[in-house]
Design a protein around this motif. Structure first.
Motif, PDB file in Angstrom:
ATOM      1  N   GLN A   1      40.206  -2.666 -43.489  1.00 14.36           N
ATOM      2  CA  GLN A   1      39.544  -1.515 -44.116  1.00 14.36           C
ATOM      3  C   GLN A   1      39.671  -1.520 -45.638  1.00 14.36           C
ATOM      4  N   LEU A   2      40.494  -2.385 -46.193  1.00 10.04           N
ATOM      5  CA  LEU A   2      40.736  -2.372 -47.637  1.00 10.04           C
ATOM      6  C   LEU A   2      39.464  -2.668 -48.425  1.00 10.04           C
ATOM      7  N   ASP A   3      39.264  -1.902 -49.491  1.00 10.64           N
ATOM      8  CA  ASP A   3      38.125  -2.176 -50.372  1.00 10.64           C
ATOM      9  C   ASP A   3      38.553  -2.486 -51.807  1.00 10.64           C
ATOM     10  N   ALA A   4      39.870  -2.479 -52.075  1.00 10.69           N
ATOM     11  CA  ALA A   4      40.359  -2.832 -53.416  1.00 10.69           C
ATOM     12  C   ALA A   4      41.828  -3.241 -53.349  1.00 10.69           C
ATOM     13  N   LEU A   5      42.200  -4.140 -54.249  1.00 10.75           N
ATOM     14  CA  LEU A   5      43.592  -4.582 -54.375  1.00 10.75           C
ATOM     15  C   LEU A   5      44.018  -4.463 -55.837  1.00 10.75           C
ATOM     16  N   PHE A   6      45.216  -3.935 -56.044  1.00 14.36           N
ATOM     17  CA  PHE A   6      45.822  -3.913 -57.377  1.00 14.36           C
ATOM     18  C   PHE A   6      47.046  -4.822 -57.325  1.00 14.36           C
ATOM     19  N   PHE A   7      47.046  -5.872 -58.146  1.00 16.58           N
ATOM     20  CA  PHE A   7      48.152  -6.829 -58.169  1.00 16.58           C
ATOM     21  C   PHE A   7      49.086  -6.499 -59.335  1.00 16.58           C
ATOM     22  N   ALA A   8      50.371  -6.404 -59.055  1.00 10.11           N
ATOM     23  CA  ALA A   8      51.337  -5.956 -60.060  1.00 10.11           C
ATOM     24  C   ALA A   8      51.714  -7.014 -61.091  1.00 10.11           C
ATOM     25  N   THR A   9      51.291  -8.281 -60.890  1.00 10.19           N
ATOM     26  CA  THR A   9      51.487  -9.341 -61.893  1.00 10.19           C
ATOM     27  C   THR A   9      50.266 -10.250 -61.880  1.00 10.19           C
TER      28      THR A   9
END
Length: 338
Positions: free
Chosen positions: A242-250
């Motif tokens: 269901q994910l539509d976005a990812l935020f990567f911390a590095t």
């Protein structure tokens, strides 16, 4: 004579005291009221005879080695490499040389490196600290050795530091994703309780909660290699279709994440949007280009050098804490969905 020229030789040749020559060499001519004509005569003689003061003798006379110890998490990482480059360039302009190393976020290795640099009598430290070296930092400060922490700091005692506003920059990036109609946003971070990571996560969680969205966090062990990280993110995507976005911390998590997205056959940004924390030259030339939270590297390097050199030259130690704002660079990996 050029190879063996000493302060004593200069003093005899110009019939001036060695003390006067030493004051001029160390930039104290005006302070000691040495005439401009004499200062220029000494400098001209030095240039004509290619005089190079012995570093040990200079250290003994000034109490300085004109070296700085720069300890970062990983010198091969794009962000830390850029910081090291700018710090070295700025330090060199002020007559200082940089000795730098990677700690690999290893507490014991960092302790050993601090001891090694201290034994070499560096004039000050710039350190990206792993957990567990609080005592070593306190010892340096108690021994009147200037220290500036970078990228992260300890909350239980006061030190000088230069960090980015990790909370606000992440909070704004997540809110931007929400304006593009993303509602299932995951946060992919390192398995770390260091304050820069916890602040990024706090910005994410608060933005999600305020918009009545459910946080979804994947923690990647710091000890993972590239292959393990890609597999873990690939599995996470398979379990969360269901994910539509990812935020990567590095930024390096972002690169591994792009490979995982391709493994799942997903297209950026049509199937899933992504934002990276820490910009990288690669993100601007990759297709599609990657939206990123950009840390102001040059400004941070300047702040680090300003604080440290001021502390080295000052007899009175002062605590200076700088929180530098970031910039969200919008690129093709995030588009407004209709």
């Amino acid at each position: 004579m050029k190879n063996k020229l000493s302060i004593n030789d200069i003093a005899k040749a110009l019939q001036v005291s060695k003390t006067t020559i030493s004051f001029i060499l160390n930039g104290k001519a005006e302070e000691k009221r040495i005439s401009k004509d004499l200062t220029e005569r000494v400098i001209k003689f030095i240039k004509e005879n290619d005089f190079r003061p012995n570093q040990l003798a200079k250290s003994l006379s000034t109490g300085k080695t004109f070296t700085i110890g720069l300890m970062v998490e990983k010198i091969s990482d794009y962000f830390f490499a850029q910081i090291a480059y700018h710090v070295e360039e700025l330090a060199n302009k002020s007559g200082y040389k940089i000795i730098y190393c990677s700690t690999e976020n290893d507490t014991q290795k960092t302790k050993e490196l601090i001891k090694l640099f201290a034994e070499r009598h560096v004039d000050g430290f710039i350190i990206t600290p792993p957990v567990g070296i609080e005592k070593e930092i306190k010892d340096l400060m108690q021994n009147d050795i200037p220290v500036v922490l970078f990228d992260r700091f300890f909350t239980d005692f006061n030190t000088s530091y230069v960090v980015m506003d990790n909370y606000e920059s992440t909070y704004k990036a997540i809110n931007y994703l929400i304006t593009t109609k993303c509602a299932n946003i995951a946060f992919i971070e390192l398995e770390s309780d260091q304050n820069q990571m916890t602040e990024r996560k706090r910005g994410y969680v608060n933005a999600m909660n305020e918009n009545r969205l459910t946080p979804n966090i994947l923690r990647i062990p710091f000890s993972n290699d590239k292959k393990q990280t890609i597999l873990q993110i690939t599995s996470f995507l398979a379990d969360n279709i269901q994910l539509d976005a990812l935020f990567f911390a590095t930024n390096y998590l972002t690169m591994h994440g792009i490979k995982a997205i391709h493994n799942r056959g997903l297209k950026i940004p049509h199937d899933i949007s992504i934002v990276a924390f820490d910009d990288h030259d690669f993100f601007d030339i990759y297709t599609p280009s990657i939206t990123a939270v950009a840390q102001p590297i040059q400004e941070m390097a300047q702040q680090l050098i300003n604080i440290l050199l001021n502390d080295i030259s000052s007899r009175k130690r002062t605590i200076q804490q700088k929180v530098v704002p970031a910039k969200l660079i919008l690129r093709d990996s995030t588009i407004r969905k209709i």
